[in-house]
Write an enzyme that holds these catalytic residues in place. Structure first.
Site, mmCIF file in Angstrom:
data_model
loop_
_atom_site.group_PDB
_atom_site.id
_atom_site.type_symbol
_atom_site.label_atom_id
_atom_site.label_comp_id
_atom_site.label_asym_id
_atom_site.label_seq_id
_atom_site.Cartn_x
_atom_site.Cartn_y
_atom_site.Cartn_z
ATOM 1 N N ASP A 159 -6.845 -5.846 -2.521
ATOM 2 C CA ASP A 159 -6.174 -5.757 -3.815
ATOM 3 C C ASP A 159 -6.025 -7.141 -4.450
ATOM 4 O OD1 ASP A 159 -5.756 -3.094 -3.210
ATOM 5 O OD2 ASP A 159 -3.781 -3.508 -2.328
HETATM 6 N N1 URA Z 1 -4.357 -2.101 2.190
HETATM 7 C C1 URA Z 1 -3.768 -2.359 1.006
HETATM 8 O O1 URA Z 1 -2.786 -1.731 0.647
HETATM 9 N N2 URA Z 1 -4.280 -3.324 0.242
HETATM 10 C C2 URA Z 1 -5.329 -4.089 0.603
HETATM 11 O O2 URA Z 1 -5.742 -4.967 -0.140
HETATM 12 C C3 URA Z 1 -5.928 -3.804 1.837
HETATM 13 C C4 URA Z 1 -5.425 -2.811 2.627
#
Ligand code: URA
Length: 257
Positions: free
Chosen positions: A118
């Site tokens: 993310d």
């Molecule tokens: N899980 C999440 O919530 N975000 C990420 O970036 C990776 C795994």
């Protein structure tokens, strides 16, 4: 010859001329490689090949004088990036946000992020142009483990940790069993910290899991991806190339050797 020329998505694998592959593997010069082929000393997938110009792909089993050749993958590039927060893992962004591609070197062969982190997640991100490997690493059937370090606002009770471990019900189904351990630093003022290892890769999965048990995350950082570890000395925004051993371990992790 039983050649599987397509990868798992049905796309053609990159083909190379057999004599070029032999030459690149250091078996012989291109000219000498041609002689070796004409002499019937080369087998591809168990069949003697005497035709110059025969095309092979990276999954073909090439044997020269009875010895298995490991195919050079000179065209592949593999980078481990310490993704900082504030970058997206797409190649371009219609909203104009910064992308991880801006952090990568300008190399002739374009590499792509393997999976996604993310915008507000930091940590280990693999980038490569090795499509077969990338596809397998992302495919749930290979169960590649990812470990994240999470900080939360308060200590999580044992019962909630157990729920995270067993699997929690999210809107897209129950999560697979996970491993979790507390790694909170001793110092005052630091947030309760946990490491969670999962082998699925659903969208915002870790954030949603913690939220589902009532503990939204403050920070999320990926420390491990399969056999790869984020080097503590690699600063956010910095990258390095993978070692040969790391590439081998990655390939082995998804049964590519
Ligand atoms: N899980 C999440 O919530 N975000 C990420 O970036 C990776 C795994």
């Amino acid at each position: 010859m039983d050649l599987n020329r397509n990868n798992e998505r049905g796309r053609p694998r990159q083909e190379e001329r057999l004599q070029k592959v032999l030459a690149q593997a250091g078996i012989a010069s291109r000219r000498h490689a041609e002689e070796i082929i004409l002499q019937g000393r080369v087998k591809v997938n168990g069949e003697v090949i005497r035709t110059l110009g025969t095309k092979v792909v990276s999954t073909d089993r090439i044997v020269v004088d009875g010895r298995l050749l490991s195919i050079p993958q000179n065209d592949y590039a593999y980078y481990l990036l310490h993704k900082p927060t504030g970058y997206i893992t797409s190649v371009t962004d219609p909203q104009g946000r910064k992308t991880v591609m801006e952090l990568m070197p300008k190399i002739p062969r374009r590499v792509y992020p393997v999976g996604r982190l993310d915008y507000d997640t930091s940590g280990l991100l693999l980038l490569t142009n090795d499509g077969d490997l990338a596809h397998r690493l992302m495919h749930p059937s290979y169960g590649v483990e990812k470990t994240y370090r999470v900080e939360v606002g308060e200590k999580i009770p044992e019962q909630a940790l157990k729920r995270l471990e067993k699997g929690v019900l999210l809107e897209d189904g129950k999560t697979a069993p996970a491993r979790i351990r507390e790694v909170s630093p001793k110092g005052r003022g630091s947030l309760p910290t946990y490491e969670i290892t999962i082998h699925e890769g659903r969208n915002r999965q870790v954030r949603r899991m913690f939220k589902a048990v009532g503990f939204p995350l403050s920070t999320l950082k990926r420390l491990r991806f399969g056999p790869l570890e984020l080097d503590p000395s690699l600063a956010p925004g910095a990258f390095r190339t993978l070692s040969k051993t790391e590439i081998q371990h990655l390939r082995r992790a998804v049964k590519l050797t």
